[in-house]
Write an enzyme that holds these catalytic residues in place. Structure first.
Site, PDB file in Angstrom:
ATOM      1  N   HIS A  33      24.308 -12.764 -19.232  1.00  0.00           N
ATOM      2  CA  HIS A  33      25.159 -12.352 -20.365  1.00  0.00           C
ATOM      3  C   HIS A  33      25.915 -13.540 -20.968  1.00  0.00           C
ATOM      4  O   HIS A  33      25.794 -13.780 -22.183  1.00  0.00           O
ATOM      5  CB  HIS A  33      26.102 -11.221 -19.942  1.00  0.00           C
ATOM      6  CG  HIS A  33      27.185 -10.945 -20.923  1.00  0.00           C
ATOM      7  ND1 HIS A  33      26.944 -10.464 -22.197  1.00  0.00           N
ATOM      8  CD2 HIS A  33      28.534 -11.092 -20.824  1.00  0.00           C
ATOM      9  CE1 HIS A  33      28.094 -10.336 -22.844  1.00  0.00           C
ATOM     10  NE2 HIS A  33      29.074 -10.717 -22.028  1.00  0.00           N
ATOM     11  N   HIS A  57      33.432 -17.347 -20.641  1.00  0.00           N
ATOM     12  CA  HIS A  57      34.316 -16.325 -21.211  1.00  0.00           C
ATOM     13  C   HIS A  57      34.674 -15.183 -20.261  1.00  0.00           C
ATOM     14  O   HIS A  57      35.709 -14.553 -20.441  1.00  0.00           O
ATOM     15  CB  HIS A  57      33.760 -15.790 -22.535  1.00  0.00           C
ATOM     16  CG  HIS A  57      32.723 -14.722 -22.410  1.00  0.00           C
ATOM     17  ND1 HIS A  57      31.382 -14.991 -22.254  1.00  0.00           N
ATOM     18  CD2 HIS A  57      32.843 -13.380 -22.420  1.00  0.00           C
ATOM     19  CE1 HIS A  57      30.717 -13.855 -22.176  1.00  0.00           C
ATOM     20  NE2 HIS A  57      31.568 -12.847 -22.273  1.00  0.00           N
ATOM     21  N   ASP A  58      33.876 -14.905 -19.253  1.00  0.00           N
ATOM     22  CA  ASP A  58      34.175 -13.800 -18.333  1.00  0.00           C
ATOM     23  C   ASP A  58      34.635 -14.237 -16.945  1.00  0.00           C
ATOM     24  O   ASP A  58      34.919 -13.389 -16.104  1.00  0.00           O
ATOM     25  CB  ASP A  58      32.946 -12.887 -18.177  1.00  0.00           C
ATOM     26  CG  ASP A  58      32.807 -11.871 -19.300  1.00  0.00           C
ATOM     27  OD1 ASP A  58      33.821 -11.551 -19.951  1.00  0.00           O
ATOM     28  OD2 ASP A  58      31.676 -11.390 -19.518  1.00  0.00           O
ATOM     29  N   GLU A  61      38.263 -13.129 -16.013  1.00  0.00           N
ATOM     30  CA  GLU A  61      38.328 -11.667 -15.978  1.00  0.00           C
ATOM     31  C   GLU A  61      37.613 -11.079 -14.760  1.00  0.00           C
ATOM     32  O   GLU A  61      38.064 -10.093 -14.186  1.00  0.00           O
ATOM     33  CB  GLU A  61      37.672 -11.161 -17.265  1.00  0.00           C
ATOM     34  CG  GLU A  61      37.900  -9.741 -17.608  1.00  0.00           C
ATOM     35  CD  GLU A  61      37.338  -9.456 -18.994  1.00  0.00           C
ATOM     36  OE1 GLU A  61      36.531  -8.523 -19.096  1.00  0.00           O
ATOM     37  OE2 GLU A  61      37.709 -10.168 -19.954  1.00  0.00           O
ATOM     38  N   ASP A  62      36.499 -11.691 -14.353  1.00  0.00           N
ATOM     39  CA  ASP A  62      35.617 -11.070 -13.363  1.00  0.00           C
ATOM     40  C   ASP A  62      35.511 -11.776 -12.017  1.00  0.00           C
ATOM     41  O   ASP A  62      34.831 -11.271 -11.122  1.00  0.00           O
ATOM     42  CB  ASP A  62      34.200 -10.962 -13.951  1.00  0.00           C
ATOM     43  CG  ASP A  62      34.136 -10.049 -15.160  1.00  0.00           C
ATOM     44  OD1 ASP A  62      35.040  -9.210 -15.324  1.00  0.00           O
ATOM     45  OD2 ASP A  62      33.185 -10.179 -15.949  1.00  0.00           O
ATOM     46  N   ASP A 121      29.985 -11.867 -27.910  1.00  0.00           N
ATOM     47  CA  ASP A 121      30.080 -11.010 -26.722  1.00  0.00           C
ATOM     48  C   ASP A 121      29.827  -9.555 -27.107  1.00  0.00           C
ATOM     49  O   ASP A 121      29.064  -8.842 -26.446  1.00  0.00           O
ATOM     50  CB  ASP A 121      31.480 -11.183 -26.113  1.00  0.00           C
ATOM     51  CG  ASP A 121      31.727 -10.327 -24.895  1.00  0.00           C
ATOM     52  OD1 ASP A 121      30.901 -10.326 -23.958  1.00  0.00           O
ATOM     53  OD2 ASP A 121      32.785  -9.659 -24.864  1.00  0.00           O
TER      54      ASP A 121
END
Length: 172
Positions: A33, A57-58, A61-62, A121
């Protein structure tokens, strides 16, 4: 010396693999992704720092990666871009509608480059969700329609592409 983009790809790959994160519908390694998001922004001709931020970018967050780690490993510019697109809400912040409103307010403040990453995204996630989860897609697309209203500074071509995807699916 590794290029900035290669370093960001390696860092993101290791971060997502470190928590065994996989794509929800396919079970693919999660990095597919961020790589697609990075490819989308690269195709419109952004600078390398934006491509690197798209790859990353993630991760905040993850995974257990922090913005400070990104700042140290890369630079403040990339960390700032990642921060702009990182979700700020958590389940304790209210119901899904309230959390989505928080995210829209946060993203409305993002720079044009930050909003461009978010548009990429959104495009990749929309393609995945509409293909694999038509039931969730209906509510997701309503949320994304609202999100597009605040992504006014992002790349116009990507905004049009995201709008077209949403419209196309709604008309099916």
């Amino acid at each position: 010396m590794d290029s900035l983009i290669s370093r960001a790809d390696k860092f993101a790959t290791e971060a997502h693999a470190g928590v065994n994160q996989r794509r929800k519908y396919t079970g693919d390694p999660y990095i597919v992704h961020p790589r697609r998001v990075a490819q989308i922004v690269q195709e419109i001709g952004v600078r390398d720092e934006v491509i690197a931020a798209a790859l990353l970018h993630d991760v905040v967050e993850d995974t257990s990666v922090t913005l400070e780690q990104i700042r140290r490993e890369f630079n403040a510019d990339i960390a700032d871009l990642v921060e702009m697109v990182t979700n700020i809400s958590c389940p304790g912040d209210g119901n899904r509608n309230e959390r989505m409103a928080m995210e829209r307010r946060h993203l409305a403040q993002a720079s044009p480059e930050g909003q461009t990453i978010k548009l990429a995204d959104l495009i990749d996630n929309t393609l995945s969700i509409t293909q694999h989860d038509p039931d969730f897609a209906r509510s997701y697309l309503k949320e994304m329609t609202e999100l597009l209203k605040v992504l006014k500074k992002g790349d116009k071509k990507l905004k049009r592409q995201a709008s077209d995807l949403i419209r196309e699916y709604k008309n099916k």
